[in-house]
Design an enzyme around this catalytic site. Structure first.
Site, mmCIF file in Angstrom:
data_model
loop_
_atom_site.group_PDB
_atom_site.id
_atom_site.type_symbol
_atom_site.label_atom_id
_atom_site.label_comp_id
_atom_site.label_asym_id
_atom_site.label_seq_id
_atom_site.Cartn_x
_atom_site.Cartn_y
_atom_site.Cartn_z
ATOM 1 N N ASP A 261 0.848 -1.188 0.000
ATOM 2 C CA ASP A 261 0.000 0.000 0.000
ATOM 3 C C ASP A 261 0.889 1.245 0.000
ATOM 4 O OD1 ASP A 261 -3.207 0.550 0.979
ATOM 5 O OD2 ASP A 261 -1.794 2.217 1.123
ATOM 6 N N ILE A 262 0.495 2.243 -0.763
ATOM 7 C CA ILE A 262 1.302 3.456 -0.903
ATOM 8 C C ILE A 262 1.322 4.287 0.387
ATOM 9 C CG2 ILE A 262 -0.473 5.068 -1.752
ATOM 10 C CD1 ILE A 262 1.553 5.857 -3.962
ATOM 11 N N ASN B 251 -13.109 -3.311 1.954
ATOM 12 C CA ASN B 251 -14.162 -2.304 1.993
ATOM 13 C C ASN B 251 -14.951 -2.371 0.692
ATOM 14 O OD1 ASN B 251 -13.137 -1.229 4.480
ATOM 15 N ND2 ASN B 251 -11.508 -0.266 3.302
ATOM 16 N N GLN C 193 -15.106 2.496 0.489
ATOM 17 C CA GLN C 193 -14.121 1.984 -0.469
ATOM 18 C C GLN C 193 -13.619 3.137 -1.317
ATOM 19 O OE1 GLN C 193 -15.771 -0.925 -3.150
ATOM 20 N NE2 GLN C 193 -13.790 -1.453 -4.058
ATOM 21 N N HIS D 162 -10.025 -5.318 -3.591
ATOM 22 C CA HIS D 162 -8.717 -5.544 -2.977
ATOM 23 C C HIS D 162 -8.894 -5.971 -1.530
ATOM 24 C CE1 HIS D 162 -9.799 -1.278 -2.674
ATOM 25 N NE2 HIS D 162 -9.202 -1.261 -1.495
ATOM 26 N N LEU D 163 -7.985 -6.849 -1.114
ATOM 27 C CA LEU D 163 -7.927 -7.295 0.275
ATOM 28 C C LEU D 163 -6.714 -6.635 0.909
ATOM 29 C CD1 LEU D 163 -9.318 -9.381 2.196
ATOM 30 C CD2 LEU D 163 -7.530 -10.999 1.491
HETATM 31 P P1 5GP Z 1 -9.873 1.311 0.152
HETATM 32 O O1 5GP Z 1 -10.214 2.536 0.949
HETATM 33 O O2 5GP Z 1 -10.418 1.393 -1.259
HETATM 34 O O3 5GP Z 1 -10.229 0.033 0.840
HETATM 35 O O4 5GP Z 1 -8.291 1.268 0.072
HETATM 36 C C1 5GP Z 1 -7.553 1.805 -0.984
HETATM 37 C C2 5GP Z 1 -6.087 1.712 -0.617
HETATM 38 O O5 5GP Z 1 -5.319 1.939 -1.781
HETATM 39 C C3 5GP Z 1 -5.639 2.766 0.420
HETATM 40 O O6 5GP Z 1 -5.092 2.090 1.551
HETATM 41 C C4 5GP Z 1 -4.594 3.590 -0.331
HETATM 42 O O7 5GP Z 1 -3.512 3.992 0.476
HETATM 43 C C5 5GP Z 1 -4.161 2.658 -1.449
HETATM 44 N N1 5GP Z 1 -3.719 3.319 -2.662
HETATM 45 C C6 5GP Z 1 -4.345 4.346 -3.305
HETATM 46 N N2 5GP Z 1 -3.664 4.686 -4.407
HETATM 47 C C7 5GP Z 1 -2.596 3.860 -4.464
HETATM 48 C C8 5GP Z 1 -1.506 3.727 -5.400
HETATM 49 O O8 5GP Z 1 -1.397 4.429 -6.390
HETATM 50 N N3 5GP Z 1 -0.592 2.739 -5.129
HETATM 51 C C9 5GP Z 1 -0.691 1.923 -4.047
HETATM 52 N N4 5GP Z 1 0.258 1.010 -3.884
HETATM 53 N N5 5GP Z 1 -1.692 2.031 -3.150
HETATM 54 C C10 5GP Z 1 -2.635 2.984 -3.363
#
Ligand code: 5GP
Length: 124
Positions: free
Chosen positions: A35-36, A96, A103, A109-110
């Site tokens: 995760d970034i 999520n 989300q 994604h997990l």
């Molecule tokens: P969500 O809120 O959809 O469950 O989680 C999305 C996740 O994706 C977040 O934890 C966020 O930090 C990560 N994320 C968003 N953009 C990027 C990206 O460009 N690269 C990576 N590696 N993670 C990302």
């Protein structure tokens, strides 16, 4: 309402190679990467390569091969990152979905989180 996949989302762009990622594991059907903006010492995202919006979309529409590969890869991520109960101290797996699930990226994604006690599951 049908599941609608938007292929401009950031994970679709990662899968197309338009945006770099720090890969942990990759198979024919699945990609796992860091995760970034990690929320824990271990924070890896496991995604299917197919166009699925959410857990329920993936679990209902993906092939058996995709579903098996996704889960085997997630287990391998836990082992590789040292959080598997086989060898480590555990982890939290979160997904999520949609507006109420908060989300951010509309590609299933997990999250695999670990490396410290993860606290309460959800805020009250
Ligand atoms: P969500 O809120 O959809 O469950 O989680 C999305 C996740 O994706 C977040 O934890 C966020 O930090 C990560 N994320 C968003 N953009 C990027 C990206 O460009 N690269 C990576 N590696 N993670 C990302």
């Amino acid at each position: 309402m049908a599941y609608t996949y938007d292929d401009t989302n950031i994970f679709a762009r990662i899968l197309r190679g338009e945006i770099p990622n720090k890969t942990v594991l990759e198979t024919d059907h699945t990609l796992a990467f860091h995760d970034i903006a990690p929320s824990a010492p271990v924070h890896v995202l496991v995604i299917p390569k197919g166009p699925y919006v959410s857990f329920d979309h993936f679990a209902s529409a993906a092939s058996d091969a995709e579903i098996v590969d996704f889960h085997r890869t997630a287990a391998s991520v836990c082992t590789k990152m040292g959080v598997s109960l086989d060898t480590g101290q555990g982890f939290r797996a979160i997904t999520n979905a949609g507006e109420n699930g908060v989300q951010e990226v509309p590609h299933y994604h997990l999250h695999i989180l670990g490396g410290r006690p993860m606290g309460r599951m959800v805020a009250k």
